[in-house]
Motif scaffolding. Structure first.
Motif, PDB file in Angstrom:
ATOM      1  N   ALA A   1      -4.143  55.264 -42.267  1.00  0.00           N
ATOM      2  CA  ALA A   1      -2.922  55.677 -42.957  1.00  0.00           C
ATOM      3  C   ALA A   1      -1.886  56.197 -41.968  1.00  0.00           C
ATOM      4  O   ALA A   1      -0.685  55.904 -42.087  1.00  0.00           O
ATOM      5  N   GLU A   2      -2.330  56.953 -40.973  1.00  0.00           N
ATOM      6  CA  GLU A   2      -1.412  57.470 -39.961  1.00  0.00           C
ATOM      7  C   GLU A   2      -0.797  56.327 -39.154  1.00  0.00           C
ATOM      8  O   GLU A   2       0.412  56.318 -38.882  1.00  0.00           O
ATOM      9  N   GLN A   3      -1.633  55.381 -38.759  1.00  0.00           N
ATOM     10  CA  GLN A   3      -1.137  54.250 -37.974  1.00  0.00           C
ATOM     11  C   GLN A   3      -0.200  53.377 -38.811  1.00  0.00           C
ATOM     12  O   GLN A   3       0.809  52.866 -38.293  1.00  0.00           O
ATOM     13  N   HIS A   4      -0.521  53.207 -40.071  1.00  0.00           N
ATOM     14  CA  HIS A   4       0.330  52.432 -40.977  1.00  0.00           C
ATOM     15  C   HIS A   4       1.710  53.082 -41.091  1.00  0.00           C
ATOM     16  O   HIS A   4       2.747  52.404 -41.007  1.00  0.00           O
ATOM     17  N   ALA A   5       1.742  54.395 -41.231  1.00  0.00           N
ATOM     18  CA  ALA A   5       3.010  55.119 -41.339  1.00  0.00           C
ATOM     19  C   ALA A   5       3.801  55.023 -40.044  1.00  0.00           C
ATOM     20  O   ALA A   5       5.037  54.890 -40.062  1.00  0.00           O
ATOM     21  N   GLU A   6       3.109  55.085 -38.909  1.00  0.00           N
ATOM     22  CA  GLU A   6       3.795  54.976 -37.609  1.00  0.00           C
ATOM     23  C   GLU A   6       4.433  53.611 -37.439  1.00  0.00           C
ATOM     24  O   GLU A   6       5.556  53.471 -36.942  1.00  0.00           O
ATOM     25  N   ILE A   7       3.728  52.556 -37.869  1.00  0.00           N
ATOM     26  CA  ILE A   7       4.276  51.208 -37.771  1.00  0.00           C
ATOM     27  C   ILE A   7       5.485  51.052 -38.683  1.00  0.00           C
ATOM     28  O   ILE A   7       6.501  50.454 -38.295  1.00  0.00           O
TER      29      ILE A   7
ATOM     30  N   THR B   1       7.308  43.245 -41.036  1.00  0.00           N
ATOM     31  CA  THR B   1       6.121  43.288 -41.887  1.00  0.00           C
ATOM     32  C   THR B   1       4.951  43.937 -41.158  1.00  0.00           C
ATOM     33  O   THR B   1       4.895  43.952 -39.917  1.00  0.00           O
ATOM     34  N   ILE B   2       4.029  44.445 -41.947  1.00  0.00           N
ATOM     35  CA  ILE B   2       2.797  44.995 -41.395  1.00  0.00           C
ATOM     36  C   ILE B   2       1.717  43.928 -41.519  1.00  0.00           C
ATOM     37  O   ILE B   2       1.086  43.756 -42.561  1.00  0.00           O
ATOM     38  N   GLN B   3       1.585  43.172 -40.445  1.00  0.00           N
ATOM     39  CA  GLN B   3       0.570  42.130 -40.341  1.00  0.00           C
ATOM     40  C   GLN B   3       0.497  41.692 -38.882  1.00  0.00           C
ATOM     41  O   GLN B   3       1.272  42.141 -38.045  1.00  0.00           O
TER      42      GLN B   3
END
Length: 272
Positions: A60-66, A92-94
């Motif tokens: 979740a932290e890494q997702h928010a940073e991206i 996009t996040i992929q």
């Protein structure tokens, strides 16, 4: 073919102003729209049997940073594109190469920056995968280049479907050039090589390309011979087929393509 839609591939960690400038100039010259593309995904977190909650928190932290980095990259891109160039953004996040391959169906040309570094897993585009999976020409811009003049172009010719497609894909650039040198490296069948080269030159000339051609002796490998021709002609762009295939889910590129990808100081347009 005309170039009406261009994608420029950017990283979420640092938007390259030179690359955006080069892409914007090409878009302006060809009256094309410009799409900035960036993508990243969190790395896989491997935890023990009781680490599920920790793994979810880290993800979740890494997702928010991206997400935050994508927003910052979008803002930088919008600031760098000059007025008058129609542009939009895809973030996009992929996996980056997967994102580019998806966007490829909407564009005529993909522009990526040259780099000596291996792709950072999850954050940097794998150029090999894009070359062989996008189904669109890929322009690898020389580092630090803010404008692709393309007034003198060298075409690395070989009578293959990849080279034929590369010439077709590059036709808008070839037609705008002042001089196009189509060169084939002698691999031991001079008469056949010369005949195919002359046919390719005649085809280009029928499309109003200022083209001429030659068969060159091998001076230490196909890529090295092509690059010597680039220096002789004073060209800033090489057009070539990208030769490769897939095996055990890994993209493998042929030796000449690999050598040209590793070249510095000249932009390269590949088609597969």
């Amino acid at each position: 073919m005309e170039i009406r839609n261009i994608a420029v591939v950017l990283t979420i960690d640092s938007v390259d102003p030179d690359l955006v400038a080069l892409a914007s100039d090409l878009a302006r010259r060809h009256h094309a729209s410009l799409t900035g593309v960036a993508a990243a995904e969190p790395p896989l977190v491997v935890m023990g049997m009781d680490g599920g909650a920790v793994a979810a928190s880290v993800y979740a932290e890494q997702h928010a940073e991206i997400e935050a980095s994508l927003a910052a990259a979008e803002a930088s891109f919008a600031t760098l594109v000059p007025p008058g160039v129609k542009h939009h953004w895809v973030g996009t996040i992929q996996r980056p190469d997967a994102a580019i391959i998806e966007v490829a169906r909407t564009v005529d040309l993909i522009i990526v920056g040259a780099t000596d570094q291996k792709p950072q897993i999850g954050r940097a585009v794998d150029v090999d995968a894009v070359l062989l999976g996008a189904g669109r020409p890929v322009l690898v811009a020389a580092a630090g280049t803010r404008k692709l003049k393309a007034s003198k172009i060298v075409v690395a010719w070989k009578d293959t479907k990849e080279a034929r497609r590369a010439v077709m894909d590059a036709l808008p650039l070839l037609k705008a050039a002042d001089d196009v040198s189509l060169v084939v490296v002698d691999e031991g069948n001079l008469a056949t090589e010369r005949a195919s080269m002359l046919d390719a030159v005649a085809w280009l000339q029928s499309h109003d390309v200022k083209a001429h051609g030659d068969v060159l002796p091998d001076i230490g490998g196909v890529a090295q011979t092509i690059l010597q021709a680039v220096m002789t002609e004073g060209a800033d762009l090489v057009v070539s087929g990208a030769y490769g295939h897939s095996r055990l889910r890994e993209w493998l590129l042929g030796g000449m393509t690999r050598d040209l990808l590793a070249t510095h100081g000249v932009s390269r347009l590949f088609s597969n």
